[in-house]
Design a protein around this motif. Sequence first.
Motif, PDB file in Angstrom:
ATOM      1  N   ARG A 215       0.761  -1.279  -0.021  1.00 48.06           N
ATOM      2  CA  ARG A 215       0.027   0.046   0.015  1.00 48.06           C
ATOM      3  C   ARG A 215       0.831   1.058   0.023  1.00 48.06           C
ATOM      4  NH1 ARG A 215      -4.886  -0.067  -1.458  1.00 48.06           N
ATOM      5  NH2 ARG A 215      -5.705  -1.254  -0.017  1.00 48.06           N
ATOM      6  N   ILE A 216       1.842   1.198   0.804  1.00 51.31           N
ATOM      7  CA  ILE A 216       2.984   2.336   0.898  1.00 51.31           C
ATOM      8  C   ILE A 216       3.441   2.581  -0.706  1.00 51.31           C
ATOM      9  CG2 ILE A 216       5.009   3.169   1.656  1.00 51.31           C
ATOM     10  CD1 ILE A 216       4.204   1.799   4.418  1.00 51.31           C
ATOM     11  N   ALA A 217       3.674   1.461  -1.233  1.00 54.04           N
ATOM     12  CA  ALA A 217       4.271   1.540  -2.534  1.00 54.04           C
ATOM     13  C   ALA A 217       3.388   2.274  -3.439  1.00 54.04           C
ATOM     14  CB  ALA A 217       4.850   0.248  -3.126  1.00 54.04           C
ATOM     15  N   GLN A 218       2.153   1.593  -3.499  1.00 57.80           N
ATOM     16  CA  GLN A 218       0.956   2.138  -4.322  1.00 57.80           C
ATOM     17  C   GLN A 218       0.801   3.605  -4.214  1.00 57.80           C
ATOM     18  OE1 GLN A 218      -3.052   0.947  -3.512  1.00 57.80           O
ATOM     19  NE2 GLN A 218      -2.737  -0.468  -5.115  1.00 57.80           N
ATOM     20  N   CYS A 219       0.828   4.135  -2.939  1.00 62.28           N
ATOM     21  CA  CYS A 219       0.548   5.259  -2.571  1.00 62.28           C
ATOM     22  C   CYS A 219       1.640   6.289  -3.471  1.00 62.28           C
ATOM     23  CB  CYS A 219       0.619   5.507  -1.072  1.00 62.28           C
ATOM     24  SG  CYS A 219       0.030   7.209  -0.470  1.00 62.28           S
ATOM     25  N   GLN A 220       2.744   5.687  -3.054  1.00 66.10           N
ATOM     26  CA  GLN A 220       4.025   6.616  -3.701  1.00 66.10           C
ATOM     27  C   GLN A 220       3.954   6.745  -5.293  1.00 66.10           C
ATOM     28  OE1 GLN A 220       7.364   3.975  -2.104  1.00 66.10           O
ATOM     29  NE2 GLN A 220       8.102   6.224  -1.682  1.00 66.10           N
ATOM     30  N   GLU A 221       3.567   5.594  -5.850  1.00 69.96           N
ATOM     31  CA  GLU A 221       3.542   5.532  -7.259  1.00 69.96           C
ATOM     32  C   GLU A 221       1.994   6.285  -8.069  1.00 69.96           C
ATOM     33  OE1 GLU A 221       4.251   2.297 -10.773  1.00 69.96           O
ATOM     34  OE2 GLU A 221       3.188   1.530  -8.950  1.00 69.96           O
ATOM     35  N   ALA A 222       1.000   5.921  -7.267  1.00 70.87           N
ATOM     36  CA  ALA A 222      -0.324   6.375  -7.786  1.00 70.87           C
ATOM     37  C   ALA A 222      -0.650   8.044  -7.465  1.00 70.87           C
ATOM     38  CB  ALA A 222      -1.500   5.646  -7.259  1.00 70.87           C
ATOM     39  N   ARG A 223      -0.586   8.206  -6.054  1.00 67.61           N
ATOM     40  CA  ARG A 223      -0.603   9.734  -5.746  1.00 67.61           C
ATOM     41  C   ARG A 223       0.303  10.666  -5.751  1.00 67.61           C
ATOM     42  NH1 ARG A 223      -4.153   8.168  -0.122  1.00 67.61           N
ATOM     43  NH2 ARG A 223      -5.593   6.514  -0.979  1.00 67.61           N
ATOM     44  N   GLN A 224       1.617   9.967  -5.742  1.00 65.84           N
ATOM     45  CA  GLN A 224       2.542  10.934  -5.896  1.00 65.84           C
ATOM     46  C   GLN A 224       3.568  10.800  -6.801  1.00 65.84           C
ATOM     47  OE1 GLN A 224       4.986   9.912  -2.326  1.00 65.84           O
ATOM     48  NE2 GLN A 224       3.345  10.014  -1.044  1.00 65.84           N
ATOM     49  N   GLY A 225       3.208  10.135  -7.891  1.00 60.66           N
ATOM     50  CA  GLY A 225       3.873  10.050  -9.198  1.00 60.66           C
ATOM     51  C   GLY A 225       5.602   9.711  -8.904  1.00 60.66           C
ATOM     52  N   ARG A 226       5.900   9.044  -7.963  1.00 65.49           N
ATOM     53  CA  ARG A 226       7.375   8.598  -7.661  1.00 65.49           C
ATOM     54  C   ARG A 226       7.333   7.277  -7.764  1.00 65.49           C
ATOM     55  NH1 ARG A 226       9.826  11.703  -3.358  1.00 65.49           N
ATOM     56  NH2 ARG A 226       8.698  13.683  -2.936  1.00 65.49           N
ATOM     57  N   THR A 227       8.816   6.810  -8.269  1.00 70.34           N
ATOM     58  CA  THR A 227       9.135   5.146  -8.223  1.00 70.34           C
ATOM     59  C   THR A 227       8.992   4.849  -6.883  1.00 70.34           C
ATOM     60  OG1 THR A 227      10.131   5.942 -10.333  1.00 70.34           O
ATOM     61  CG2 THR A 227      10.873   3.657  -9.067  1.00 70.34           C
ATOM     62  N   PRO A 228       8.162   3.691  -6.609  1.00 74.34           N
ATOM     63  CA  PRO A 228       8.345   3.395  -5.137  1.00 74.34           C
ATOM     64  C   PRO A 228       9.631   2.699  -4.758  1.00 74.34           C
ATOM     65  CG  PRO A 228       6.332   2.205  -6.521  1.00 74.34           C
ATOM     66  CD  PRO A 228       7.233   3.019  -7.375  1.00 74.34           C
ATOM     67  N   PHE A 229       9.846   2.856  -3.643  1.00 72.52           N
ATOM     68  CA  PHE A 229      10.994   2.248  -2.962  1.00 72.52           C
ATOM     69  C   PHE A 229      10.991   0.710  -3.047  1.00 72.52           C
ATOM     70  CE2 PHE A 229      10.742   5.987  -0.071  1.00 72.52           C
ATOM     71  CZ  PHE A 229      11.731   6.879  -0.678  1.00 72.52           C
ATOM     72  N   PRO A 230      12.096   0.260  -3.534  1.00 73.27           N
ATOM     73  CA  PRO A 230      11.975  -1.519  -3.661  1.00 73.27           C
ATOM     74  C   PRO A 230      11.762  -2.090  -2.316  1.00 73.27           C
ATOM     75  CG  PRO A 230      13.938  -0.580  -4.787  1.00 73.27           C
ATOM     76  CD  PRO A 230      13.534   0.591  -3.966  1.00 73.27           C
ATOM     77  N   ARG A 231      10.991  -3.023  -2.651  1.00 73.42           N
ATOM     78  CA  ARG A 231      10.813  -4.042  -1.409  1.00 73.42           C
ATOM     79  C   ARG A 231      12.123  -4.465  -0.492  1.00 73.42           C
ATOM     80  NH1 ARG A 231       5.887  -6.327   0.201  1.00 73.42           N
ATOM     81  NH2 ARG A 231       4.169  -6.080  -1.057  1.00 73.42           N
ATOM     82  N   GLU A 232      12.064  -4.725   0.656  1.00 72.34           N
ATOM     83  CA  GLU A 232      13.020  -4.801   1.524  1.00 72.34           C
ATOM     84  C   GLU A 232      14.322  -3.909   1.499  1.00 72.34           C
ATOM     85  OE1 GLU A 232      13.312  -7.448   4.444  1.00 72.34           O
ATOM     86  OE2 GLU A 232      11.823  -7.365   2.828  1.00 72.34           O
TER      87      GLU A 232
ATOM     88  N   GLN B  75       8.242 -11.006   4.845  1.00 74.15           N
ATOM     89  CA  GLN B  75       8.602 -11.767   3.767  1.00 74.15           C
ATOM     90  C   GLN B  75       9.904 -12.269   3.693  1.00 74.15           C
ATOM     91  OE1 GLN B  75       7.279  -9.985  -0.099  1.00 74.15           O
ATOM     92  NE2 GLN B  75       5.363  -9.891   0.714  1.00 74.15           N
ATOM     93  N   ARG B  76      10.884 -11.412   4.132  1.00 73.38           N
ATOM     94  CA  ARG B  76      12.147 -11.906   4.191  1.00 73.38           C
ATOM     95  C   ARG B  76      12.146 -13.167   5.237  1.00 73.38           C
ATOM     96  NH1 ARG B  76      17.574  -8.445   6.382  1.00 73.38           N
ATOM     97  NH2 ARG B  76      18.981 -10.195   6.411  1.00 73.38           N
ATOM     98  N   ARG B  77      11.501 -13.095   6.268  1.00 69.90           N
ATOM     99  CA  ARG B  77      11.493 -14.171   7.300  1.00 69.90           C
ATOM    100  C   ARG B  77      10.789 -15.426   6.629  1.00 69.90           C
ATOM    101  NH1 ARG B  77      13.917 -17.089   9.477  1.00 69.90           N
ATOM    102  NH2 ARG B  77      13.588 -18.277  11.393  1.00 69.90           N
ATOM    103  N   LEU B  78       9.714 -15.171   5.701  1.00 64.40           N
ATOM    104  CA  LEU B  78       9.380 -16.419   4.974  1.00 64.40           C
ATOM    105  C   LEU B  78      10.266 -17.195   3.995  1.00 64.40           C
ATOM    106  CD1 LEU B  78       5.726 -15.117   4.608  1.00 64.40           C
ATOM    107  CD2 LEU B  78       6.259 -17.131   6.043  1.00 64.40           C
ATOM    108  N   ARG B  79      10.873 -16.259   3.409  1.00 65.02           N
ATOM    109  CA  ARG B  79      11.940 -16.614   2.381  1.00 65.02           C
ATOM    110  C   ARG B  79      13.267 -17.400   3.038  1.00 65.02           C
ATOM    111  NH1 ARG B  79      12.691 -14.430  -2.475  1.00 65.02           N
ATOM    112  NH2 ARG B  79      15.018 -14.293  -2.410  1.00 65.02           N
ATOM    113  N   ASN B  80      13.562 -17.065   4.207  1.00 68.22           N
ATOM    114  CA  ASN B  80      14.524 -17.723   5.034  1.00 68.22           C
ATOM    115  C   ASN B  80      14.042 -19.273   5.402  1.00 68.22           C
ATOM    116  OD1 ASN B  80      16.206 -15.237   6.979  1.00 68.22           O
ATOM    117  ND2 ASN B  80      16.310 -15.605   4.870  1.00 68.22           N
ATOM    118  N   CYS B  81      12.805 -19.349   5.990  1.00 69.00           N
ATOM    119  CA  CYS B  81      11.985 -20.490   6.158  1.00 69.00           C
ATOM    120  C   CYS B  81      12.034 -21.539   5.154  1.00 69.00           C
ATOM    121  CB  CYS B  81      10.779 -20.237   6.721  1.00 69.00           C
ATOM    122  SG  CYS B  81      10.613 -19.704   8.525  1.00 69.00           S
ATOM    123  N   MET B  82      11.448 -20.940   3.766  1.00 69.96           N
ATOM    124  CA  MET B  82      11.682 -21.771   2.682  1.00 69.96           C
ATOM    125  C   MET B  82      12.957 -22.188   2.230  1.00 69.96           C
ATOM    126  SD  MET B  82       8.677 -19.786   0.383  1.00 69.96           S
ATOM    127  CE  MET B  82       7.092 -19.669   1.049  1.00 69.96           C
ATOM    128  N   ALA B  83      13.833 -21.390   2.431  1.00 72.22           N
ATOM    129  CA  ALA B  83      15.285 -21.739   1.937  1.00 72.22           C
ATOM    130  C   ALA B  83      15.745 -22.827   3.190  1.00 72.22           C
ATOM    131  CB  ALA B  83      16.156 -20.536   2.080  1.00 72.22           C
TER     132      ALA B  83
END
Length: 241
Positions: free
Chosen positions: A90-107, A196-204
């Motif tokens: 939602r934060i990324a969506q807000c940056q892109e749609a409302r502010q016209g910014r490239t969202p910060f990458p996840r993580e 999501q980082r923790r889930l990735r660790n568990c999967m690995a």
Amino acid sequence: MRRLLLALLLAGVVAEARESGFVLMSPETQAMQRDDTANPGMLWVEEGRALWDSAGCAGCHGDVAGMRGVAARYPAFDAASGGPIDLAGRIAQCQEARQGRTPFPRESEEALALSALVGLQSRGMPVAPPEDPRLAPALARGDALYRQRRGQLDLSCAQCHDANAGRHLGSSPIPEAHPTGYPLYRLEWQGMGSLQRRLRNCMAGVRSEPYAYGAAEYIEIELFLMRRAAGMPLETPAVRP
């Protein structure tokens, strides 16, 4: 049995006693989380405060204190995608749609900082998943993913965090996997990380190929886990070993 559990979760009913991973930590680590001057996660929160203004969030939302209660309600239904969206999305969506910014990458440091800042506003509040029937299909998929055996070790999340919670894997206690503190500072990582980082660790760890950051599967698992944790207090930014 699975259908009964899902029905109880959809109704927001949790019968068993639940414990945050906080109770399994050493007194020293617990003290680190309790004391904002010692909690390393607060460094990301302070970065988030600076970004709240410089990234344009304040222009729409005003003071960040107005975000109280928001983190407790995510993942929520997103009309644009027709499915659930997590807080970072939602934060990324807000940056892109409302502010016209490239969202910060996840993580990224910036994305974690803004998520930690918004999460802090709800610290101590109970997890309150939205009672939205449109989320039911995704919730059911999250439940199935949580119980799905995967990887070369052929293990599921439920086998560790339901059947063996409180026991030890090597020297580490197995928590109940309630996502009440994310994003959190993990001593093992020496930094902040998302669920999501923790889930990735568990999967690995079970020798399974992790999904990419932002994958729908992670958000569906989080939706299930937050429903499972309904009523528990948020701890953001938590500290974990």
